[in-house]
Design a protein around this motif. Structure first.
Motif, PDB file in Angstrom:
ATOM      1  N   ARG A  81     -13.080 -14.183  -5.151  1.00  0.00           N
ATOM      2  CA  ARG A  81     -12.328 -13.310  -4.243  1.00  0.00           C
ATOM      3  C   ARG A  81     -12.871 -11.901  -4.415  1.00  0.00           C
ATOM      4  N   CYS A 105     -10.411 -13.194   0.546  1.00  0.00           N
ATOM      5  CA  CYS A 105      -9.121 -13.330  -0.134  1.00  0.00           C
ATOM      6  C   CYS A 105      -8.511 -14.671   0.265  1.00  0.00           C
ATOM      7  N   ASP A 108      -2.690 -16.872  -3.487  1.00  0.00           N
ATOM      8  CA  ASP A 108      -2.654 -16.554  -4.915  1.00  0.00           C
ATOM      9  C   ASP A 108      -2.228 -17.799  -5.670  1.00  0.00           C
ATOM     10  N   SER A 125      -6.635 -15.870  -8.408  1.00  0.00           N
ATOM     11  CA  SER A 125      -5.942 -14.713  -7.836  1.00  0.00           C
ATOM     12  C   SER A 125      -6.925 -13.800  -7.104  1.00  0.00           C
ATOM     13  N   ASN A 126      -6.348 -12.963  -6.256  1.00  0.00           N
ATOM     14  CA  ASN A 126      -7.146 -12.043  -5.427  1.00  0.00           C
ATOM     15  C   ASN A 126      -7.503 -10.778  -6.176  1.00  0.00           C
ATOM     16  N   GLN A 127      -8.504 -10.094  -5.681  1.00  0.00           N
ATOM     17  CA  GLN A 127      -8.811  -8.720  -6.118  1.00  0.00           C
ATOM     18  C   GLN A 127      -8.597  -7.822  -4.908  1.00  0.00           C
ATOM     19  N   TRP A 128      -7.766  -6.801  -5.055  1.00  0.00           N
ATOM     20  CA  TRP A 128      -7.500  -5.889  -3.936  1.00  0.00           C
ATOM     21  C   TRP A 128      -8.074  -4.517  -4.244  1.00  0.00           C
ATOM     22  N   ALA A 136      -3.210  -5.979   0.965  1.00  0.00           N
ATOM     23  CA  ALA A 136      -2.679  -7.190   0.330  1.00  0.00           C
ATOM     24  C   ALA A 136      -1.501  -7.748   1.126  1.00  0.00           C
ATOM     25  N   THR A 137      -0.533  -6.903   1.451  1.00  0.00           N
ATOM     26  CA  THR A 137       0.666  -7.404   2.144  1.00  0.00           C
ATOM     27  C   THR A 137       0.306  -7.906   3.543  1.00  0.00           C
ATOM     28  N   SER A 139      -2.611  -8.988   4.604  1.00  0.00           N
ATOM     29  CA  SER A 139      -3.427 -10.209   4.563  1.00  0.00           C
ATOM     30  C   SER A 139      -2.553 -11.423   4.283  1.00  0.00           C
ATOM     31  N   ARG A 140      -1.508 -11.238   3.463  1.00  0.00           N
ATOM     32  CA  ARG A 140      -0.594 -12.369   3.201  1.00  0.00           C
ATOM     33  C   ARG A 140       0.132 -12.761   4.490  1.00  0.00           C
TER      34      ARG A 140
END
Ligand SMILES: O=C(O)CCC(=O)C(=O)O
Ligand SMILES: [Fe+2]
Length: 335
Positions: A81, A105, A108, A125-128, A136-137, A139-140
């Motif tokens: 990621r 991404c 998670d 897990s992701n790297q932001w 992050a929010t 993309s979820r």
């Protein structure tokens, strides 16, 4: 034969599998999947403002200083990621490295998840990036909306194959879902015939849902060998079938080659956002019963999803083995 546009309104709700509206869509899907292996969908249920915001954040991400992007390089991530710089991937082993930057991404997966424990490729897990907290929010939210559409498209695909609507549902319990942000610089005027934004390739999973900006540049190889442009259609997504689908359908439905050259943007970068709906790492991919008739044998060696995906990541990122020496077992076509 071109790339058809399919209107999904009337077919988005599960549970009325054989209604005329749903079966009309299933029939259109069947034709598209036996032909181009690509189609556009409109009235697909993903809010257009969610897609627009994802593009805005993608632009903001790629505009960050290189050092901020390199700080979350995917080479730091066991789950692959993060950021990939220009030329990081070579999708076509016979061409030059791809002229694109990207950000990966996905879902998670907690460290306790069995697939993370087993070290399966892309689970983790992701790297932001620092300084862009909304990525992050947002993309979820985007992943959740695309996942719902992809699940529904797989149900419609099942119906198009005369299978129960939920036939493929269980293959996506702990999926390898990947969201990728892509930026293609303008295609250099001096570029030779071996230069691409994304070299010729097929996608590897089940289905890909692609949002592209208005510039165009994606080209699709039809079964006739002719290359056609997947010209952007406002509000529509491009859907294409990945390598698992010919395996499930014993070659009836196609995972067709495609490539990108950013040649229509008048010197601007091109952005696109593919969402790869890839099944569970451990899912066994064998032909569905309605696609192997009496006297026929399977055309592909059975494989798990993970085996194929891992081999393709290795091949296109030169991980472990050289691109030319890698022939995934799962690519074997049986006589
Ligand atoms: O950028 C595009 O339009 C397509 C990208 C693509 O084919 C891929 O990432 O697999
Ligand atoms: Fe692709």
């Amino acid at each position: 034969m071109g790339i058809p546009l399919i209107d999904l309104s009337g077919a988005l709700q599960p549970g009325a599998p054989r209604s005329p509206a749903v079966m009309a869509v299933a029939d259109q899907l069947r034709q598209a999947c036996m032909g181009a292996g690509f189609f556009y969908v409109r009235d697909h249920g993903v809010p257009l403002d969610v897609i627009a915001r994802q593009f805005e954040l993608a632009q903001q991400f790629f505009d960050l200083p290189l050092a901020s992007k390199e700080a979350i390089s995917l080479h730091h991530s066991p789950a692959m990621r993060g950021y990939e710089s220009l030329g990081g991937q070579t999708l076509d082993a016979n061409a030059r490295p791809d002229l694109k930057e990207s950000f990966y991404c996905g879902l998670d997966y907690a460290a306790e998840h069995p697939y993370v424990q087993r070290g399966y490729h892309s689970y983790g897990s992701n790297q932001w990036p620092e300084g862009l907290p909304e990525l992050a929010t947002q993309s979820r939210t985007y992943i959740a909306a695309m996942r719902q559409l992809a699940l529904r498209l797989m149900q419609l695909l099942a119906l198009s194959l005369d299978l129960p609507e939920d036939y493929f549902d269980h293959t996506h319990q702990s999926p390898m879902l990947t969201l990728r942000l892509l930026r293609y610089p303008p295609h250099p005027e001096s570029a030779d015939a071996l230069t691409f934004g994304a070299g010729e390739h097929t996608d590897w999973g089940a289905i890909t849902l692609l949002a592209q900006d208005h510039h165009g540049g994606l080209e699709v190889k039809l079964p006739t060998g002719e290359w056609v442009a997947a010209t952007p259609i406002e509000g529509a997504l491009v859907v294409n079938l990945g390598d698992m689908i010919p395996r499930w359908t014993n070659g009836l439905y196609r995972s067709n080659p495609h490539r990108v050259r950013n040649v229509h943007s008048g010197g601007a970068p091109r952005h696109s956002i593919p969402f790869f709906y890839t099944p569970d790492y451990e899912a066994q991919v064998v032909p569905v019963p309605t696609c192997v008739h009496a006297g026929e044998s399977p055309r592909f060696a059975p494989c798990t999803v993970g085996e194929h995906l891992q081999a393709m990541y290795r091949k296109t990122y030169g991980l472990g083995q050289t691109a030319t020496s890698t022939t995934p077992a799962s690519a074997t076509v049986m006589a």
